[in-house]
Design a protein around this motif. Structure first.
Motif, PDB file in Angstrom:
ATOM      1  N   LYS A 156       0.890  -1.239  -0.140  1.00 19.84           N
ATOM      2  CA  LYS A 156      -0.032   0.184  -0.121  1.00 19.84           C
ATOM      3  C   LYS A 156       0.745   1.325  -0.021  1.00 19.84           C
ATOM      4  O   LYS A 156       0.501   2.206  -0.599  1.00 19.84           O
ATOM      5  CB  LYS A 156      -1.043  -0.104   1.447  1.00 19.84           C
ATOM      6  N   ASN A 157       1.916   1.191   0.739  1.00 17.23           N
ATOM      7  CA  ASN A 157       2.791   2.283   0.886  1.00 17.23           C
ATOM      8  C   ASN A 157       3.781   2.539  -0.186  1.00 17.23           C
ATOM      9  O   ASN A 157       4.013   3.463  -0.920  1.00 17.23           O
ATOM     10  CB  ASN A 157       3.573   2.368   2.319  1.00 17.23           C
ATOM     11  N   GLY A 170       3.165  -2.333  -7.205  1.00 17.28           N
ATOM     12  CA  GLY A 170       1.889  -2.440  -6.614  1.00 17.28           C
ATOM     13  C   GLY A 170       1.038  -3.683  -6.856  1.00 17.28           C
ATOM     14  O   GLY A 170      -0.156  -3.746  -6.851  1.00 17.28           O
ATOM     15  N   ILE A 189      -6.821  -3.458  -0.947  1.00 15.72           N
ATOM     16  CA  ILE A 189      -6.613  -2.183  -0.268  1.00 15.72           C
ATOM     17  C   ILE A 189      -8.032  -1.372  -0.402  1.00 15.72           C
ATOM     18  O   ILE A 189      -8.331  -0.816   0.505  1.00 15.72           O
ATOM     19  CB  ILE A 189      -5.487  -1.378  -0.891  1.00 15.72           C
ATOM     20  N   ARG A 190      -8.710  -1.857  -1.615  1.00 12.07           N
ATOM     21  CA  ARG A 190     -10.113  -0.969  -1.737  1.00 12.07           C
ATOM     22  C   ARG A 190     -11.347  -1.570  -0.724  1.00 12.07           C
ATOM     23  O   ARG A 190     -12.168  -0.959  -0.708  1.00 12.07           O
ATOM     24  CB  ARG A 190     -10.500  -0.859  -2.851  1.00 12.07           C
ATOM     25  N   SER A 195       2.469   7.222  -4.839  1.00 14.97           N
ATOM     26  CA  SER A 195       3.279   6.894  -3.629  1.00 14.97           C
ATOM     27  C   SER A 195       4.389   8.046  -3.529  1.00 14.97           C
ATOM     28  O   SER A 195       5.008   8.218  -4.300  1.00 14.97           O
ATOM     29  CB  SER A 195       3.896   5.547  -3.583  1.00 14.97           C
ATOM     30  N   ASP A 250      -8.373   2.103   1.828  1.00 16.37           N
ATOM     31  CA  ASP A 250      -7.986   3.356   0.747  1.00 16.37           C
ATOM     32  C   ASP A 250      -9.235   3.149  -0.191  1.00 16.37           C
ATOM     33  O   ASP A 250      -8.759   2.395  -1.180  1.00 16.37           O
ATOM     34  CB  ASP A 250      -6.583   3.301   0.422  1.00 16.37           C
ATOM     35  N   GLY A 304       1.735   2.330  -4.455  1.00 14.50           N
ATOM     36  CA  GLY A 304       0.627   2.959  -4.992  1.00 14.50           C
ATOM     37  C   GLY A 304       1.036   3.811  -6.110  1.00 14.50           C
ATOM     38  O   GLY A 304       2.192   4.092  -6.318  1.00 14.50           O
ATOM     39  N   SER A 345      -9.475   4.799  -2.902  1.00 10.00           N
ATOM     40  CA  SER A 345      -9.265   5.168  -4.371  1.00 10.00           C
ATOM     41  C   SER A 345      -7.749   4.780  -4.783  1.00 10.00           C
ATOM     42  O   SER A 345      -7.294   5.223  -5.684  1.00 10.00           O
ATOM     43  CB  SER A 345      -9.445   6.710  -4.544  1.00 10.00           C
ATOM     44  N   TRP A 346      -7.220   3.773  -3.964  1.00 15.63           N
ATOM     45  CA  TRP A 346      -5.851   3.221  -4.212  1.00 15.63           C
ATOM     46  C   TRP A 346      -5.726   2.539  -5.583  1.00 15.63           C
ATOM     47  O   TRP A 346      -6.563   2.006  -5.773  1.00 15.63           O
ATOM     48  CB  TRP A 346      -5.579   2.311  -3.184  1.00 15.63           C
TER      49      TRP A 346
END
Length: 410
Positions: free
Chosen positions: A212-213, A381, A293-294, A219, A307, A216, A309-310
């Motif tokens: 995620k970090n 990602g 993640i969504r 990012s 998140d 992205g 909108s990731w």
């Protein structure tokens, strides 16, 4: 008009590559034709899985033909008659021509031009004719052996949904590939791993946060170097790995049969690696980071924050996440190269990524290369670290089969 002009330019470039291949430090007919075959599958627009299959068939035919002439190694999948009075270079050219012309017909003009250029450098003689015969026969037998390997099975993927509910209507990539006949494994599930981490586990939360970090699209945690690595390994076609293999094959002191054997071992093993990983992918059907993640508020783990909108840095491949396909292939290639290098000093490993605009990257050790691939798919990602590590470990297991078959001490 433009298509014919591009094909004409490709022919000229390939002939030039053959005529001036001696500029590469230790290039030989095996490595020259490996480049030609790699260009052919890319220019034909084949996907990475069919392309890998073509290169495995071509490389195996080359090894069988070459070894029938030099008789250096005892390993053979065929019962070819020994032909010691034949040209190895003619055999390599003939084996490649036969396989590539049949499996990549759109590139036939380029392939024939390269074949004619290669033969023009060999004086007419009974040895030349014998080499052509050996190459043609090896290719014919390997093509027949792989004719019904399952690579053209009907696609029958059933989308996961409930009656009446919309789901995206794109069919995922190659759900049937795990049903292919392996070269080395006893079956596609021989090295199928255990399941991915439980969604309530600490490992899942750690992997979730890492991708995620770092993975992205926008990012702020990913460094410039990490972004370059991500872009480099967005390339999925087999030549990105074959460039690394050539780093070893073109080292000083190598011999043509040795290189033919190396490419047969690598390509059979990577073909099996893709069979194994697609078997596991569709067995577990694990979600990709963009989906997870969504939906981070639905996994039952308080440590994962949603998140809404990731997006990943690159477009997510159209097949399930677990395990990582790039990582199983890199693990396979790396283990075979390490076995081939042995205790000798390792050459600098180098290759080119067309996805990154022809960027070249190099590594001093096999471990540096394989670790980078695992990291890259996180930066992209599209994968979790556990998936990369499991994929790499699977690749090493499959590589061991090729090592046991082909790379035993002489």
């Amino acid at each position: 008009m433009h298509r014919h002009m591009r094909q004409y330019i490709s022919i000229i470039l390939l002939i030039s590559a053959l005529l001036f291949a001696c500029s590469a430090a230790q290039a030989d007919a095996v490595t020259d034709w490996n480049r030609i075959a790699g260009d052919a599958v890319v220019n034909a627009g084949l996907g990475p899985l069919p392309a890998d299959r073509v290169l495995a068939i071509a490389s195996t035919a080359v090894y069988e033909a070459t070894n029938a002439i030099t008789q250096r190694y005892p390993v053979s999948d065929l019962e070819l008659k020994a032909v010691s009075d034949a040209s190895v270079d003619a055999a390599i050219a003939a084996a490649n021509r036969r396989v590539l012309a049949e499996l990549v017909p759109s590139q036939q003009a380029v392939i024939i031009a390269a074949y004619q250029a290669a033969l023009a450098k060999i004086p007419d003689s009974s040895m030349k004719a014998g080499g052509i015969t050996a190459g043609e026969e090896a290719a014919r037998l390997i093509l027949a052996m792989r004719a019904n390997d399952g690579s053209e099975a009907d696609e029958q993927y059933r989308p996961y949904t409930t009656p009446g509910s919309y789901v995206p209507t794109v069919i995922p990539e190659a759900p049937y590939w795990g049903g292919m006949q392996p070269w080395l494994m006893t079956g596609a599930d021989q090295f199928r791993p255990g399941p991915p981490p439980a969604l309530t586990s600490e490992r899942w939360a750690r992997d979730y946060d890492e991708v995620k970090n770092l993975g992205g699209k926008n990012s702020t945690h990913r460094t410039i170097e990490q972004t370059d690595i991500a872009r480099f390994w967005e390339e999925v076609m087999p030549p990105i790995y074959h460039g690394i293999v050539r780093s070893v094959a073109e080292s000083p002191g190598r011999e043509v049969t040795q290189n033919a054997r190396l490419f047969a071992a690598v390509t059979q093993a990577t073909n099996d690696a893709l069979i194994a990983v697609f078997d596991a992918k569709y067995h577990y059907n694990f979600w990709r980071p963009v989906t997870a993640i969504r939906n981070g508020d639905t996994d039952g783990n308080e440590a994962t924050q949603r998140d809404s909108s990731w997006l990943p840095y690159i477009e997510t491949p159209m097949h399930p996440e677990y395990p990582c396909a790039h990582c199983i292939v890199s693990g396979t290639v790396g283990a075979i190269l390490q076995a081939e290098i042995g205790s000798r000093p390792a050459p600098i490993l180098t290759t080119t990524s067309q996805a990154a605009g022809g960027l070249v990257r190099s590594w001093r050790t096999v471990d540096d290369f394989t670790r980078e691939v695992i990291d890259a798919r996180i930066y992209d990602g599209v994968h979790y670290r556990n998936s990369g590590e499991i994929g790499s470990a699977m690749g090493k297991q499959i590589a061991n089969l090729a090592i046991m078959k082909y790379l035993q001490p002489e």
